[in-house]
Design a protein around this motif. Structure first.
Motif, PDB file in Angstrom:
ATOM      1  N   VAL A  21      -1.827  -0.108 -10.798  1.00 23.84           N
ATOM      2  CA  VAL A  21      -1.230   0.076  -9.469  1.00 23.84           C
ATOM      3  C   VAL A  21      -2.340   0.284  -8.445  1.00 23.84           C
ATOM      4  CG1 VAL A  21       0.358   1.416  -8.049  1.00 23.84           C
ATOM      5  CG2 VAL A  21       0.836   1.085 -10.494  1.00 23.84           C
ATOM      6  N   ILE A  22      -2.549  -0.720  -7.593  1.00 22.58           N
ATOM      7  CA  ILE A  22      -3.599  -0.680  -6.578  1.00 22.58           C
ATOM      8  C   ILE A  22      -2.945  -0.656  -5.191  1.00 22.58           C
ATOM      9  CG2 ILE A  22      -5.657  -1.786  -5.663  1.00 22.58           C
ATOM     10  CD1 ILE A  22      -5.911  -0.887  -8.565  1.00 22.58           C
ATOM     11  N   PRO A  23      -3.113   0.419  -4.428  1.00 24.96           N
ATOM     12  CA  PRO A  23      -2.460   0.525  -3.116  1.00 24.96           C
ATOM     13  C   PRO A  23      -3.174  -0.276  -2.038  1.00 24.96           C
ATOM     14  CG  PRO A  23      -3.825   2.441  -3.480  1.00 24.96           C
ATOM     15  CD  PRO A  23      -3.909   1.625  -4.747  1.00 24.96           C
ATOM     16  N   SER A  24      -2.453  -0.468  -0.946  1.00 23.83           N
ATOM     17  CA  SER A  24      -3.017  -1.126   0.233  1.00 23.83           C
ATOM     18  C   SER A  24      -2.869  -0.190   1.428  1.00 23.83           C
ATOM     19  CB  SER A  24      -2.289  -2.442   0.508  1.00 23.83           C
ATOM     20  OG  SER A  24      -2.618  -2.957   1.782  1.00 23.83           O
ATOM     21  N   PHE A  25      -3.924  -0.071   2.222  1.00 23.90           N
ATOM     22  CA  PHE A  25      -3.898   0.792   3.414  1.00 23.90           C
ATOM     23  C   PHE A  25      -4.143  -0.065   4.664  1.00 23.90           C
ATOM     24  CE2 PHE A  25      -5.161   3.512  -0.125  1.00 23.90           C
ATOM     25  CZ  PHE A  25      -4.267   4.565   0.002  1.00 23.90           C
ATOM     26  N   ALA A  26      -3.188  -0.942   4.954  1.00 23.38           N
ATOM     27  CA  ALA A  26      -3.356  -1.884   6.061  1.00 23.38           C
ATOM     28  C   ALA A  26      -2.387  -1.622   7.210  1.00 23.38           C
ATOM     29  CB  ALA A  26      -3.174  -3.321   5.557  1.00 23.38           C
ATOM     30  N   ALA A  27      -1.729  -0.471   7.203  1.00 25.71           N
ATOM     31  CA  ALA A  27      -0.714  -0.199   8.225  1.00 25.71           C
ATOM     32  C   ALA A  27      -1.286  -0.238   9.640  1.00 25.71           C
ATOM     33  CB  ALA A  27      -0.061   1.154   7.967  1.00 25.71           C
ATOM     34  N   CYS A  28      -2.515   0.272   9.796  1.00 24.32           N
ATOM     35  CA  CYS A  28      -3.094   0.356  11.143  1.00 24.32           C
ATOM     36  C   CYS A  28      -3.358  -1.028  11.728  1.00 24.32           C
ATOM     37  CB  CYS A  28      -4.373   1.181  11.122  1.00 24.32           C
ATOM     38  SG  CYS A  28      -5.651   0.530  10.042  1.00 24.32           S
ATOM     39  N   SER A  29      -3.581  -2.033  10.892  1.00 24.92           N
ATOM     40  CA  SER A  29      -3.812  -3.380  11.406  1.00 24.92           C
ATOM     41  C   SER A  29      -2.506  -4.064  11.795  1.00 24.92           C
ATOM     42  CB  SER A  29      -4.550  -4.231  10.359  1.00 24.92           C
ATOM     43  OG  SER A  29      -3.764  -4.390   9.194  1.00 24.92           O
ATOM     44  N   LEU A  30      -1.404  -3.628  11.183  1.00 28.44           N
ATOM     45  CA  LEU A  30      -0.100  -4.218  11.485  1.00 28.44           C
ATOM     46  C   LEU A  30       0.548  -3.552  12.699  1.00 28.44           C
ATOM     47  CD1 LEU A  30       1.207  -4.434   7.815  1.00 28.44           C
ATOM     48  CD2 LEU A  30       0.380  -6.328   9.227  1.00 28.44           C
ATOM     49  N   PHE A  31       0.349  -2.246  12.832  1.00 31.27           N
ATOM     50  CA  PHE A  31       0.913  -1.489  13.951  1.00 31.27           C
ATOM     51  C   PHE A  31      -0.186  -0.592  14.519  1.00 31.27           C
ATOM     52  CE2 PHE A  31       4.433  -2.258  10.979  1.00 31.27           C
ATOM     53  CZ  PHE A  31       5.324  -2.916  11.811  1.00 31.27           C
ATOM     54  N   PRO A  32      -1.061  -1.130  15.348  1.00 34.09           N
ATOM     55  CA  PRO A  32      -2.202  -0.363  15.872  1.00 34.09           C
ATOM     56  C   PRO A  32      -1.758   0.890  16.634  1.00 34.09           C
ATOM     57  CG  PRO A  32      -2.468  -2.703  16.317  1.00 34.09           C
ATOM     58  CD  PRO A  32      -1.065  -2.523  15.827  1.00 34.09           C
ATOM     59  N   ALA A  33      -2.557   1.929  16.513  1.00 32.67           N
ATOM     60  CA  ALA A  33      -2.260   3.188  17.183  1.00 32.67           C
ATOM     61  C   ALA A  33      -2.455   3.071  18.689  1.00 32.67           C
ATOM     62  CB  ALA A  33      -3.161   4.289  16.632  1.00 32.67           C
ATOM     63  N   VAL A  34      -1.820   3.985  19.425  1.00 34.13           N
ATOM     64  CA  VAL A  34      -1.968   4.062  20.876  1.00 34.13           C
ATOM     65  C   VAL A  34      -2.310   5.504  21.242  1.00 34.13           C
ATOM     66  CG1 VAL A  34      -0.368   2.162  21.293  1.00 34.13           C
ATOM     67  CG2 VAL A  34       0.484   4.508  21.235  1.00 34.13           C
ATOM     68  N   THR A  35      -2.634   5.720  22.491  1.00 32.21           N
ATOM     69  CA  THR A  35      -3.053   7.062  22.903  1.00 32.21           C
ATOM     70  C   THR A  35      -1.941   7.879  23.543  1.00 32.21           C
ATOM     71  OG1 THR A  35      -3.830   6.140  25.008  1.00 32.21           O
ATOM     72  CG2 THR A  35      -5.438   6.359  23.222  1.00 32.21           C
TER      73      THR A  35
END
Length: 438
Positions: A180-194
């Protein structure tokens, strides 16, 4: 029931996190999640000689360390509002002894409230979240040899799908399976804002000024079949899912309770449901995607609208079906602001639903000594009008964990023609009733 803390330590990843992975940015959906812990307890019955307990504890620690090597952000801490410091500080690991047997514990009339003693952290809301430990584990060993493994993981970093994937990896690692290898790509799909001014408003909407009442209602398979039939429409061919039918009944009862509490005057309401976006993305995102991929959807209902179950269930399906991930992007903030504006209107009853059903945690949570006899949702009584739906062990039923105002809770637990929740659900039954292991 006494729970004695035996030891506390930090479990670090089995190897250092590479320098280029030391900072992980949060996604917009992570940012919007208010700082709290997802809290659950997995209870395992006695299946071994008590002398083997130390070996099992050592296996849990070793496999957790090896799992954190792949899930390295979960061994770090929140750096600020937009990132995680993957510094290998480790997960808090607490070992505890429970001075009773598992059967004795589950036979107590107040066993649901006693679950709090099994948790590794009392802190529910984490303030700004900065510096907070992301992962906390407490292993509770009963006198009979049964084990209760409690997890508290920051909701700023994971949703329940992520929790399931983490447990799947941890249990597989305990059985020497590292696939089981996880992926941490959420920030590229929904970039953060300020600018996240709406987030603080959401906290005000869901956190009660005083503790609410938390109760657990269990719908078994036959009850859900009956409820689905009552919530269907022969004229339109509409047949609700398990979650839609149960959600509609609970919402109907909560609306009626609020109306009764306020002198019988009909009130507008807002029902929202958390939607897992993974399967709605193009291409669909694997369940190995770690982060928050959930969005609350719903619609305001006027005081005069029908409260028939079929209408409530159909409205829920319509709201969820309109979620278009391709069009989300910047619209996420607009949808969140719209929700908060509607929910904050005077006289509007806001009820938030989230479902843990169909994620299969019971199936994957086997460390090598069998599946859990019960998996709990430990939603805090700090939240108001919050409903969390969880599968029963057999998979055909649903446990509804509801927190709400005490006066309104007393109303919905009346078994009469106006508040018929208990016609379909059992209130806080012993979970062993629903386990084939008994």
């Amino acid at each position: 029931m006494e729970v004695e803390i035996i030891a506390r330590e930090k479990i670090k990843p089995s190897s250092p996190t590479p320098q280029n992975l030391r900072i992980l940015n949060l996604s917009l959906l992570d940012q919007l999640m208010f700082p709290m812990y997802i809290r659950t307890v997995m209870l395992y019955p006695t299946t071994h000689n008590l002398n083997d307990t130390p070996k099992r504890l050592q296996l849990l620690k070793k496999s957790l360390s090896e799992t954190l090597n792949r899930f390295y952000p979960l061994a770090g801490k929140l750096r600020d509002d937009i990132s995680i410091d993957c510094d290998d500080e480790g997960a808090n690991f607490v070992e505890a002894r429970v001075h009773c047997t598992l059967h004795q514990f589950l036979s107590q009339p107040d066993f649901v409230s006693s679950l709090e003693k099994f948790l590794p952290c009392e802190l529910v809301l984490m303030g700004s979240g900065a510096g907070a430990c992301i992962t906390n584990v407490q292993v509770n060993v009963f006198e009979c040899g049964g084990i209760g493994i409690a997890l508290c993981v920051s909701h700023k970093v994971v949703d329940f799908s992520s929790i399931t994937t983490f447990v799947k990896a941890w249990t597989a690692t305990a059985r020497d399976d590292f696939s089981v290898i996880p992926s941490f790509a959420a920030c590229s799909l929904f970039p953060a804002v300020t600018d996240l001014s709406t987030r603080s408003l959401h906290v005000e909407l869901v956190v009660a000024e005083k503790n609410c009442v938390r109760r657990r209602f269990v719908f078994d398979g036959p009850a859900i079949t009956s409820l689905k039939a009552r919530s269907s429409s022969s004229s339109t061919g509409f047949i609700p899912s398990r979650v839609e039918a149960v959600s509609a009944l609970i919402m109907k009862c909560m609306i009626a309770a609020a109306q009764e509490r306020h002198g019988g005057k009909p009130r507008p309401s807002l029902m929202t449901h958390a939607v897992n976006l993974r399967s709605r993305m193009s291409p669909p995102l694997s369940d190995k995607g770690i982060g928050n991929f959930v969005l609350e959807v719903g619609r305001i209902r006027s005081a005069e609208q029908s409260r028939e179950l079929v209408e409530l269930a159909r409205e829920l399906r319509d709201a969820i079906s309109k979620v278009d991930v391709k069009k989300l992007g910047a619209e996420i903030l607009e949808k969140v602001k719209e929700r908060d504006e509607l929910a904050s209107k005077e006289g509007v009853d806001y009820v938030a639903f989230t479902s843990w059903c169909r994620f299969g945690l019971y199936e994957v949570a086997d460390f090598g000594w069998g599946k859990p006899v019960w998996i709990t949702n430990n939603v805090s009584d700090r939240f108001k009008n919050l409903v969390v739906l969880v599968d029963t062990r057999l998979g055909d039923g649903i446990e509804a964990w509801i927190t709400m105002d005490e006066q309104e809770m007393n109303i919905i637990t009346k078994n009469n023609q106006h508040h018929d929740l208990l016609q379909y659900a059992a209130l806080d039954p012993n979970p062993l009733i629903y386990s084939p292991q008994t």
